[in-house]
Design a protein around this motif. Sequence first.
Motif, PDB file in Angstrom:
ATOM      1  N   MET A 109      19.167   2.507  25.246  1.00 48.91           N
ATOM      2  CA  MET A 109      20.617   2.565  25.716  1.00 48.91           C
ATOM      3  C   MET A 109      21.332   1.318  25.485  1.00 48.91           C
ATOM      4  O   MET A 109      20.791   0.432  26.384  1.00 48.91           O
ATOM      5  N   LYS A 110      22.469   1.075  24.947  1.00 47.35           N
ATOM      6  CA  LYS A 110      23.223  -0.224  25.093  1.00 47.35           C
ATOM      7  C   LYS A 110      23.722  -0.161  26.568  1.00 47.35           C
ATOM      8  O   LYS A 110      24.612   0.547  27.090  1.00 47.35           O
ATOM      9  N   ALA A 111      23.921  -1.462  26.525  1.00 47.87           N
ATOM     10  CA  ALA A 111      24.282  -1.783  28.066  1.00 47.87           C
ATOM     11  C   ALA A 111      25.952  -1.579  28.516  1.00 47.87           C
ATOM     12  O   ALA A 111      26.514  -1.023  29.236  1.00 47.87           O
ATOM     13  N   ALA A 112      26.679  -1.731  27.211  1.00 45.61           N
ATOM     14  CA  ALA A 112      28.106  -1.567  27.148  1.00 45.61           C
ATOM     15  C   ALA A 112      28.342  -0.280  27.130  1.00 45.61           C
ATOM     16  O   ALA A 112      29.769   0.109  27.618  1.00 45.61           O
ATOM     17  N   SER A 113      27.733   0.965  26.650  1.00 44.22           N
ATOM     18  CA  SER A 113      27.996   2.162  26.261  1.00 44.22           C
ATOM     19  C   SER A 113      28.595   2.780  27.481  1.00 44.22           C
ATOM     20  O   SER A 113      29.679   3.275  27.145  1.00 44.22           O
ATOM     21  N   PRO A 114      28.020   2.713  28.707  1.00 41.71           N
ATOM     22  CA  PRO A 114      28.591   3.589  29.647  1.00 41.71           C
ATOM     23  C   PRO A 114      30.085   3.171  30.118  1.00 41.71           C
ATOM     24  O   PRO A 114      30.845   3.959  30.590  1.00 41.71           O
ATOM     25  N   ILE A 115      30.522   2.007  29.803  1.00 37.99           N
ATOM     26  CA  ILE A 115      31.888   1.632  30.102  1.00 37.99           C
ATOM     27  C   ILE A 115      32.707   1.977  28.950  1.00 37.99           C
ATOM     28  O   ILE A 115      33.873   2.327  29.164  1.00 37.99           O
ATOM     29  N   ILE A 116      32.309   1.916  27.703  1.00 42.35           N
ATOM     30  CA  ILE A 116      33.219   2.110  26.486  1.00 42.35           C
ATOM     31  C   ILE A 116      33.248   3.764  26.519  1.00 42.35           C
ATOM     32  O   ILE A 116      34.536   4.237  26.357  1.00 42.35           O
ATOM     33  N   LYS A 117      32.494   4.529  26.571  1.00 37.62           N
ATOM     34  CA  LYS A 117      32.687   5.749  26.625  1.00 37.62           C
ATOM     35  C   LYS A 117      33.594   6.549  27.291  1.00 37.62           C
ATOM     36  O   LYS A 117      34.415   7.006  26.948  1.00 37.62           O
ATOM     37  N   PRO A 118      33.398   6.446  28.416  1.00 39.68           N
ATOM     38  CA  PRO A 118      34.610   7.133  29.607  1.00 39.68           C
ATOM     39  C   PRO A 118      36.189   6.585  29.383  1.00 39.68           C
ATOM     40  O   PRO A 118      36.999   7.530  29.390  1.00 39.68           O
ATOM     41  N   TYR A 119      36.015   5.350  28.691  1.00 35.56           N
ATOM     42  CA  TYR A 119      37.176   4.637  28.496  1.00 35.56           C
ATOM     43  C   TYR A 119      38.330   5.772  27.761  1.00 35.56           C
ATOM     44  O   TYR A 119      39.366   6.204  28.285  1.00 35.56           O
ATOM     45  N   TYR A 120      37.886   5.989  26.465  1.00 30.58           N
ATOM     46  CA  TYR A 120      38.692   6.703  25.640  1.00 30.58           C
ATOM     47  C   TYR A 120      38.908   8.140  26.155  1.00 30.58           C
ATOM     48  O   TYR A 120      39.993   8.852  26.143  1.00 30.58           O
ATOM     49  N   PHE A 121      37.862   8.604  26.659  1.00 30.43           N
ATOM     50  CA  PHE A 121      38.134   9.905  27.006  1.00 30.43           C
ATOM     51  C   PHE A 121      38.968   9.847  28.010  1.00 30.43           C
ATOM     52  O   PHE A 121      39.851  11.007  28.403  1.00 30.43           O
ATOM     53  N   LEU A 122      38.625   9.297  29.150  1.00 27.58           N
ATOM     54  CA  LEU A 122      39.647   9.110  30.408  1.00 27.58           C
ATOM     55  C   LEU A 122      41.284   8.916  29.716  1.00 27.58           C
ATOM     56  O   LEU A 122      42.009   9.543  30.575  1.00 27.58           O
ATOM     57  N   ILE A 123      41.473   8.025  29.039  1.00 26.14           N
ATOM     58  CA  ILE A 123      42.881   7.778  28.556  1.00 26.14           C
ATOM     59  C   ILE A 123      43.330   9.076  27.883  1.00 26.14           C
ATOM     60  O   ILE A 123      44.631   9.633  28.316  1.00 26.14           O
ATOM     61  N   ALA A 124      42.509   9.693  27.173  1.00 21.00           N
ATOM     62  CA  ALA A 124      43.133  10.898  26.616  1.00 21.00           C
ATOM     63  C   ALA A 124      43.240  11.885  27.539  1.00 21.00           C
ATOM     64  O   ALA A 124      44.517  12.586  27.386  1.00 21.00           O
ATOM     65  N   LEU A 125      42.433  12.138  28.371  1.00 18.55           N
ATOM     66  CA  LEU A 125      42.736  12.971  29.583  1.00 18.55           C
ATOM     67  C   LEU A 125      43.796  12.731  30.395  1.00 18.55           C
ATOM     68  O   LEU A 125      44.651  13.581  30.483  1.00 18.55           O
ATOM     69  N   ALA A 126      44.195  11.556  30.499  1.00 16.02           N
ATOM     70  CA  ALA A 126      45.325  11.088  31.355  1.00 16.02           C
ATOM     71  C   ALA A 126      46.657  11.422  30.761  1.00 16.02           C
ATOM     72  O   ALA A 126      47.566  11.897  31.264  1.00 16.02           O
ATOM     73  N   TRP A 127      46.399  11.054  29.203  1.00 15.48           N
ATOM     74  CA  TRP A 127      47.726  11.473  28.471  1.00 15.48           C
ATOM     75  C   TRP A 127      47.988  12.954  28.361  1.00 15.48           C
ATOM     76  O   TRP A 127      49.105  13.424  28.315  1.00 15.48           O
ATOM     77  N   VAL A 128      47.039  13.672  28.444  1.00 15.85           N
ATOM     78  CA  VAL A 128      46.975  15.188  28.216  1.00 15.85           C
ATOM     79  C   VAL A 128      47.805  15.693  29.637  1.00 15.85           C
ATOM     80  O   VAL A 128      48.841  16.319  29.658  1.00 15.85           O
ATOM     81  N   VAL A 129      47.300  15.287  30.650  1.00 14.61           N
ATOM     82  CA  VAL A 129      47.795  15.604  32.164  1.00 14.61           C
ATOM     83  C   VAL A 129      49.111  15.173  32.217  1.00 14.61           C
ATOM     84  O   VAL A 129      49.970  15.833  32.606  1.00 14.61           O
ATOM     85  N   PHE A 130      49.433  14.136  31.959  1.00 13.34           N
ATOM     86  CA  PHE A 130      50.695  13.160  31.977  1.00 13.34           C
ATOM     87  C   PHE A 130      51.691  13.937  31.141  1.00 13.34           C
ATOM     88  O   PHE A 130      52.813  14.290  31.691  1.00 13.34           O
ATOM     89  N   ALA A 131      51.417  14.417  29.854  1.00 11.73           N
ATOM     90  CA  ALA A 131      52.413  15.066  29.100  1.00 11.73           C
ATOM     91  C   ALA A 131      52.540  16.348  29.394  1.00 11.73           C
ATOM     92  O   ALA A 131      53.548  16.916  29.494  1.00 11.73           O
ATOM     93  N   LEU A 132      51.437  17.209  30.186  1.00 11.45           N
ATOM     94  CA  LEU A 132      51.578  18.482  30.556  1.00 11.45           C
ATOM     95  C   LEU A 132      52.569  18.529  31.633  1.00 11.45           C
ATOM     96  O   LEU A 132      53.432  19.375  31.730  1.00 11.45           O
ATOM     97  N   VAL A 133      52.179  17.609  32.515  1.00 10.70           N
ATOM     98  CA  VAL A 133      52.733  17.812  33.875  1.00 10.70           C
ATOM     99  C   VAL A 133      54.144  17.179  34.023  1.00 10.70           C
ATOM    100  O   VAL A 133      55.057  17.737  34.614  1.00 10.70           O
ATOM    101  N   LEU A 134      54.196  15.929  33.398  1.00  6.78           N
ATOM    102  CA  LEU A 134      55.597  15.172  33.565  1.00  6.78           C
ATOM    103  C   LEU A 134      56.385  15.304  32.323  1.00  6.78           C
ATOM    104  O   LEU A 134      57.675  15.513  32.515  1.00  6.78           O
ATOM    105  N   ILE A 135      56.095  14.955  31.205  1.00  9.40           N
ATOM    106  CA  ILE A 135      56.630  14.906  29.794  1.00  9.40           C
ATOM    107  C   ILE A 135      57.408  16.189  29.689  1.00  9.40           C
ATOM    108  O   ILE A 135      58.633  16.384  29.388  1.00  9.40           O
ATOM    109  N   CYS A 136      56.796  17.116  29.685  1.00 10.09           N
ATOM    110  CA  CYS A 136      57.120  18.459  29.106  1.00 10.09           C
ATOM    111  C   CYS A 136      58.339  18.781  29.799  1.00 10.09           C
ATOM    112  O   CYS A 136      59.328  19.381  29.315  1.00 10.09           O
TER     113      CYS A 136
END
Lengths: 343, 278, 289
Positions: free
Chosen positions: B1-28
């Motif tokens: 297992m590469k050392a950097a991967s745990p930091i990288i992986k949730p990164y994109y996932f979390l941002i995408a999730l945040a955008w979905v929440v943000f769009a659904l709750v606020l933007i819409c």
Amino acid sequence: MHKHKLRLKKTITIFSISIGIFAWPFQGFSKDISILNASYDPTRELFRSYNHLFAEYWKAKTGDNLTVYESHGGSGKQARAVIDGMPADVVTLALAGDIDALNRYKPLIDKNWQNRLPAHSTPYTSTIVFLVRKGNPKHIHDWDDLIKSDIQVVTPNPKTSGGARWNFLAAWAYAQNKYGSEDKAYQFVKALYARVPIMDTSARGSTLSFVQRGLGDVLISWENEAYMAKKEEKSNSFEIITPSISILTEPSVAVVDSIVDHRGSREVATAYLQYLYSDPAQRLIAQNYYRPCNPAIVMEFRDKFPSLTLMTIDKTFGGWKRVKDKFFSDNGIFDKIIREIRY
Amino acid sequence: MKAASPIIKPYYFLIALAWVVFALVLICPLLVVVIEAFSQGIKVFWQACIEPEALSAIKLTLLATIIALIMNVIFGVMAAWCVSKYEFIGKTLLVTLIDLPFSISPIVVGLIYTLLYGSQSIFYNFLIEHHLQVIYAIPGILLVTIFVTLPFVARSLIALMQEQGTQEEEAARLLGANGWQIFWHVTLPNIKWALLHGSVMSTARAMGEFGAVSVVSGHIQGLTNTLPLHIEMLYNEYNMVAAFSISVLLLLMAMLVLVLRKWCEKHLERHPQQKESA
Amino acid sequence: MSFVKQSVIPGFWFGLGYSLIWLTLIVLMPLIALVLYACHIHYDELWRILTNRELFCALKLSLYTAFIAAFSVSILGSLLAWVLVRYRFPGSKLMDVMIDLPFALPTAVAGIALTSLYDQNGFLGSLLPFKVAYTPLGIMIALIFVTLPFVVRTLQPIIKGIPKSIEEAAFSLGANSFQLFLYVLFPALFPAWLTGFSLSMARSLGEYGSIVFISANIPYKTEILPLLIVSKLDQFDYVGATVVSILILLVSFAFLLLINLIQNYVKPNRILWILNRFHPMALFTKDPL
């Protein structure tokens, strides 16, 4: 010593500035020739045009520039606002009971207010009708059709809306008349309210739910409100159904004595209400889909207002005081019905 | 297992999730408002904004916002001064009192002011005799606006000033400065960004207050209708487009205020000793 | 012991005097008016109002919608706050500014917009297989919308305060993301999370403007407490309205107090101690952090 004085001076200055800023808007409100009309929700359009008419008339008569301010809200809420000190020179509310309430805590109005103007202080009446969707897909023609199992009925909450009380009483009057007993009327109204998916706080709120949100199959509503909704929604997607029996709704108007005496506006306020009975005003009333009290004007507009059997509140229910105690008080009949539906 | 991967992986996932929440709750919901407002073109939007009743509502809202702001700034500075520069008995109680308006329902705020100044009140006869109209008039609207926005300036100042301590003021005092000099030359420069930040929050809240104002306003068109009440009125008059147009206007004002806030925060961050911990 | 500790800085009495007078005028006097008014109420009447079924139903609905909404908003808010503080990504600045908009938008507008979005003809409402508007779910969504800024703004400064080096240290010691969350972030964020939770809960209990539009407002079913106050007031029932108001105030204060107590007790190291004691990760790893 000198320093103390200086500090005191500064303190006082700051205090007075802040009080001054705060107290500045307290003045005003009564300098112009203006009156305030506290009215209920569906009369917005009527009084908007009537105020122009009356201001012109008043200008021609006295030369004064008159501004009529308006406030609209649920009938009970408006009555409470006047009780709590809203300086309304005239009240034009949905039911006489709400004007009677102005004497509840302090005598704001003469007890015999209803005899001071013609026709029991009711320059216009209306009735309760149904608004259904285009083509009447659920075949609703009379009250009995409302309790069929596939129907959803939209009506506001009688506790907060004057119009809703008329709706409730119209249904009750129909059932009592048709089935002959209070017990049957109770069962009928209960079956009706079991079909209500949403209870808005005001008659206008219910109209918006039905018209704009597409909720329910039928809206029980003031006749004037139903016509207005039909007119506003240009797509022509609604039909008005007049039931065989309904109730004569009598919105009442009155000058609030304590306020006009306090403000010195009795003359203009009284004229404002009296002019409602004049021919031009009565025509305006008919154009806004209220039934005028002048029979001659009613004849002019008779194709607009279908005839039906109208029960009155005084004859059928014995006046508003009894209605309020029996039906709409805490643990009254309405509360009982809603509780039984829920549990 | 590469050392950097745990930091990288949730990164994109979390941002995408945040955008979905943000769009659904606020933007819409906000998008609904904007789309409705411009559904009949910009001209209709503009007309709704310059109609006389809308203008009087804008004026009243600005008046209430500005007066509430001034009063909150004065109060906030005073309260923060005592709370942060001194130790005294009952300080916690004072802070709790300042926070109180946060947790009171707007409807209850309206009710308590109605009870205090309405026909149920012991002052009622006095007010009537002196022609003082409080509720169902502008003063009532100002009072409830001040009530609901009271904590904002005080809170953001208290948080900052407690962290800063009292040394600078004590030094100034020993050098012979009097109270006003200390405040103007020592304290104010230290707290100005937090002051601005609190003011912005109070402004944003004051502009949009609906529940409490609705209870005490009486909805008199052209006199006691604030922007939020005007919106409600338009909506009740089947005028959806105008209602949403005014909402967009309010949103634009709010956006402006919030951008201002962001700018203040940047300044706050530039001075590390003035870090905020609200 | 004197009332105030001696200090060379002037202006204490002036500041305190002004603050107290102002607080009395604005906050205390109306609240005292409420309490005084309530004192007139006869015991029997109080009992009658409090034992009313309608009040009970409204209280239940208000409490559980506020609780679920506050819980979900704490989770959603933590996510947004975390992402906003830790990452720079396209639109992050915009997101940061816009988080506060519900704060400035009149709640009535929020209610109207959410209702047109989630009712059966609305953009989202028509996509979803279940009803949202006019159900308790709709109430929760409205509450999430209005309380989101509270949670995000409470959590942001705390997250800023957690140094990145801690995470890196945890990773270099071999922890995975879940362990990092459970043993490092969760204990550090928990107090602020509770504050955000209680703020949004208190706010939710009293929310009115947005709910009247999205709820069906049927007594006993979808009627919330503030609506009950309004309905009682509209029937000239000042006494009933006062009692319900005091009830709301007491419930939200009790809640804030409870949260305060928990906060005083549950410090990050205590949470860690509990976690270590019960070894929730013992199945996966030999040595928890």
